[in-house]
Design an enzyme around this catalytic site. Sequence first.
Site, PDB file in Angstrom:
ATOM      1  N   PHE A 138      22.534  38.426  69.569  1.00  0.00           N
ATOM      2  CA  PHE A 138      21.824  37.207  69.876  1.00  0.00           C
ATOM      3  C   PHE A 138      22.934  36.199  70.098  1.00  0.00           C
ATOM      4  CE2 PHE A 138      19.238  33.368  69.649  1.00  0.00           C
ATOM      5  CZ  PHE A 138      18.276  33.609  70.635  1.00  0.00           C
ATOM      6  N   ASP A 223      31.034  34.716  67.383  1.00  0.00           N
ATOM      7  CA  ASP A 223      29.641  33.771  67.257  1.00  0.00           C
ATOM      8  C   ASP A 223      29.302  33.535  65.900  1.00  0.00           C
ATOM      9  OD1 ASP A 223      27.137  32.684  67.337  1.00  0.00           O
ATOM     10  OD2 ASP A 223      26.293  33.997  69.031  1.00  0.00           O
ATOM     11  N   LYS A 252      23.802  25.185  64.285  1.00  0.00           N
ATOM     12  CA  LYS A 252      22.790  25.524  63.413  1.00  0.00           C
ATOM     13  C   LYS A 252      23.391  24.633  62.035  1.00  0.00           C
ATOM     14  CE  LYS A 252      20.582  29.733  64.168  1.00  0.00           C
ATOM     15  NZ  LYS A 252      19.373  29.330  64.253  1.00  0.00           N
TER      16      LYS A 252
HETATM   17  C1  LIG Z   1      24.318  34.166  66.676  1.00  0.00           C
HETATM   18  C2  LIG Z   1      23.564  33.156  67.235  1.00  0.00           C
HETATM   19  N1  LIG Z   1      24.135  32.834  68.200  1.00  0.00           N
HETATM   20  C3  LIG Z   1      23.524  31.696  69.090  1.00  0.00           C
HETATM   21  C4  LIG Z   1      22.243  31.255  68.547  1.00  0.00           C
HETATM   22  C5  LIG Z   1      21.466  30.380  69.676  1.00  0.00           C
HETATM   23  O1  LIG Z   1      21.924  28.928  68.937  1.00  0.00           O
HETATM   24  P1  LIG Z   1      20.502  27.865  69.418  1.00  0.00           P
HETATM   25  O2  LIG Z   1      19.412  28.079  69.219  1.00  0.00           O
HETATM   26  O3  LIG Z   1      20.996  26.533  68.764  1.00  0.00           O
HETATM   27  O4  LIG Z   1      20.842  27.647  70.911  1.00  0.00           O
HETATM   28  C6  LIG Z   1      21.511  31.610  67.483  1.00  0.00           C
HETATM   29  C7  LIG Z   1      20.275  31.130  67.056  1.00  0.00           C
HETATM   30  O5  LIG Z   1      19.595  31.760  66.221  1.00  0.00           O
HETATM   31  C8  LIG Z   1      22.437  32.572  66.655  1.00  0.00           C
HETATM   32  O6  LIG Z   1      21.804  33.019  65.617  1.00  0.00           O
END
Ligand SMILES: Cc1ncc(COP(=O)(O)O)c(C=O)c1O
Length: 408
Positions: A138, A223, A252
């Site tokens: 994700f 990520d 986050k």
């Molecule tokens: C690993 C990862 N990448 C990207 C995101 C996306 O972040 P945002 O919701 O702040 O756009 C998330 C959100 O859950 C995530 O857990």
Amino acid sequence: MAHELNRHTFDAVMVPNYAPGAVIPVRGEGSHIWDQDGRSYIDFAGGIAVNSLGHCHPELVKVLTDQANKLWHLSNVWTNEPALKLAQQLCQMTFADKVYFANSGAEANEAALKLARRYSVDKYSADKHQIIAFDNAFHGRTFFTVSVGGQPKYSEGFGPVPEGISHLPFNDIQALEKAISHHTCAVIMEPIQGEAGILPADPDFIRRARELCNQYNALLIFDEIQTGVGRTGELYAYMRTGVKPDILTTAKALGGGFPIGAMLCTDEVAQAMAVGTHGSTYGGNPLGCRVASRVLELVNDRDLLDGVRERHLMFMDGLDELNDRYHLFSDIRGQGLLIGCQLCDQWQGQARNLLVQAQDAGVMVLIAGPDVLRLAPSLIIPPDDIHTGLERLGQAMVQFLHTRTEEA
Ligand SMILES: Cc1ncc(COP(=O)(O)O)c(C=O)c1O
């Protein structure tokens, strides 16, 4: 008590893309939340791994209000001191030489993916644009990031997706060896797949990915939007692995609840993001940067990070004990304060029901997919709150078993 603004208001005036819980929290302090009726909850959800220092941490409230009285916003036509300081901190604390600020995780990843393509196209050739990503990953909800993410349900139904993206089974070294080539511009992975159910990348897989990226002049992107800023007991999870990425994304927990994201990279890669290639009105906003700066000062502290590891053990002991009694989980896994409880075969698909029971019992938890209960509390949650929250989770498990048995 009937409230003028309530859950029905959501259905009346908001786009139905979320299905929020029945209660509406109105106040938070540390690891406690209160709803409109004054009922209190222990927070094991942390805003989905965001409220790294709990709710309304006095130090964060202080810097936020101080900055609110000084300067809110400028755009990137000018730079600002909080952004410069935060970028300096991130460079000093990590592998990175350069930082780009965004407002969310998806935006940080969007920048990372665009940069990886631009760097490779500029430096090598127009056909070096393949992005390798992993099943169930994700990376956010913009169109590029859902396309790179490995959960088709998020990218289907919106028309043609961008080309040049391959998805491989996670932790499969042979599949990666087979798929990577001189056409690959980047390999992107989460050190622990969060939304997929708290699935850690194998250390050997991470090391091999680094070697292969070096061999094929591809960039390695971590990520760390969910794993970053102390969540695993290190400032960033890569620091446990001995492998450095070329690009890292963080969001986050970085703002402790104030929206901010960042993309970190090496100096060489950064040069491809020349003036005009990418940007954002709010990226590097003084309010967000000032808060994040204080978050980093507080979190990048050995005692705090060791505290995360100690709290991990408290959670694991407590969860094991509950599971010995109620046998709901086949696996309890994770690092630091990112913990996933995999439901046994018998209870597949029931994670949301358990979440609702937990809320009724006075503890906020998360799910990661239909089969995993996820906990991502504040990094400084007091041990007493851990014990009370686990007690309530135990009550929820009893209630869950009771209702499921009645239904059967
Ligand atoms: C690993 C990862 N990448 C990207 C995101 C996306 O972040 P945002 O919701 O702040 O756009 C998330 C959100 O859950 C995530 O857990």
